[in-house]
Enzyme design. Structure first.
Site, PDB file in Angstrom:
ATOM      1  N   GLY A 307     -22.165  76.328 -26.252  1.00 35.07           N
ATOM      2  CA  GLY A 307     -21.041  75.783 -26.651  1.00 35.07           C
ATOM      3  C   GLY A 307     -20.303  74.975 -25.764  1.00 35.07           C
ATOM      4  O   GLY A 307     -21.111  74.426 -25.050  1.00 35.07           O
ATOM      5  N   GLU A 308     -18.803  74.879 -25.349  1.00 32.25           N
ATOM      6  CA  GLU A 308     -18.347  74.790 -24.317  1.00 32.25           C
ATOM      7  C   GLU A 308     -18.280  72.715 -24.465  1.00 32.25           C
ATOM      8  O   GLU A 308     -18.667  72.335 -23.355  1.00 32.25           O
ATOM      9  CB  GLU A 308     -18.735  74.902 -23.158  1.00 32.25           C
TER      10      GLU A 308
END
Length: 341
Positions: A307-308
């Site tokens: 993610g991120e």
């Protein structure tokens, strides 16, 4: 998100979706024509050729450029996380935002490698959305404010926008949105996310099932699905995608949660994601299923699930390479190379 008045309504958002600008066919045609003259066999650069044409078409210019890419990471907390659907507690969301701001996360290193501008947008981390197993996660005004906040990420001069998210519990939210939008059993959309064990996986499935039961209107309208089952950061991503379309900025989508947020717009209009490319395939099984539904082929498949915005940031260099080859290669005529008969 401190303004108590909603910046938009769902009806206004639906009107935007009904009036999305289409592709710049002249710029796309110019890219195709130049590609045919470059010193290489036709099609020999594969996806790079497609990416160069996509860039030109949605930037509305030829040749396309990627000198000013931006990575926008939206962070929000989810009430459903209290049900033990993640391997990490909700305070990790704010701690990771601090890590982004201090330059210590993977996405920071990937942005530096791509010479990309990283912006992190916090969405009321101290006040999570409501637990969607008990009713809607957000009111319409809250969802619309989050979408309007996401639109702010699209500023003049940005040539490519890579989108990502940070929010403990959001893979559960993503699974619930996908199940509401496209049907099927909850278990088919749920994965291990941050690495939950078997009991955690069962809790995630149960939460998605309960969320669908508690929010029957989520299956009737894509924006209701976002409001009832989504999160502030996912609504912001949907807003950023809409604003990018209006401003002719091509978009790179990160993994499962990010693509689930985008899928809300796809469900509203199958052309709404034409300016978007999915950067990578997450190992979350629901992501592969979702990619098939929305008809997107990821650029990368590296077994990532962080993610991120990490996959989207990583793919920027691939898109840069596509633009560089397209604009910088010699033609057969200029290089004095004999073209094929």
């Amino acid at each position: 998100m401190s303004n108590p008045q909603p910046a938009l309504t769902f009806e206004e958002i639906r009107a935007l979706v009904r009036n999305l600008p289409g592709p710049d066919l002249d710029a796309g045609t110019a890219a195709v024509q130049r590609e045919r003259t470059l010193t290489k066999p036709p099609g020999s650069l594969g996806r790079l050729e497609e990416l160069a044409e996509w860039l030109a078409t949605w930037q509305g210019q030829h040749p396309p450029e990627v000198r000013r890419p931006r990575v926008a990471v939206f962070a929000g907390n989810h009430g459903v996380a209290a049900r033990g659907v993640s391997a990490y507690p909700t305070e990790v969301t704010a701690q990771m935002v601090a890590n982004f701001q201090n330059g210590g996360a993977a996405v920071n290193q990937l942005c530096e490698a791509a010479d990309a501008d990283l912006r992190v947008y916090e969405l009321d981390l101290e006040h999570p959305t409501r637990d969607f197993t008990q009713g809607p996660a957000m009111g319409e005004d809250e969802c619309c404010r989050a979408m309007a906040y996401g639109m702010m990420a699209v500023e003049m001069g940005v040539q490519l926008l890579a989108l990502g998210e940070m929010g403990i519990g959001n893979s559960t939210s993503a699974a619930a949105i996908c199940a509401a939008l496209f049907g099927g059993d909850a278990a088919g959309w749920v994965g291990r996310g941050t690495g939950v064990d078997e009991d955690g996986l069962k809790r995630k499935v149960a939460a998605v099932e309960a969320g669908l039961k508690a929010n029957p209107t989520a299956k009737d309208d894509p924006f209701e699905a976002l409001r009832c089952l989504g999160g502030y950061e996912l609504a912001a991503i949907a807003g950023a995608i809409l604003a990018a379309r209006m401003a002719r900025v091509p978009v790179l989508l990160d993994g499962y949660a990010c693509t689930a947020a985008a899928a809300v717009l796809f469900k509203a209009d199958r052309r709404a994601l034409d300016h978007c490319v999915v950067a990578h395939r997450s190992v979350e099984p629901g992501h592969t299923r979702l990619l098939e539904v929305i008809g997107k082929q990821p650029v990368l498949d590296l077994g990532m699930r962080l993610g991120e915005g990490s996959g989207a940031a990583l793919a920027i260099n691939i898109v840069k390479a596509a633009a560089a080859c397209h604009a910088g290669m010699a033609t057969f005529a200029s290089a004095g190379v004999t073209d094929r008969a």
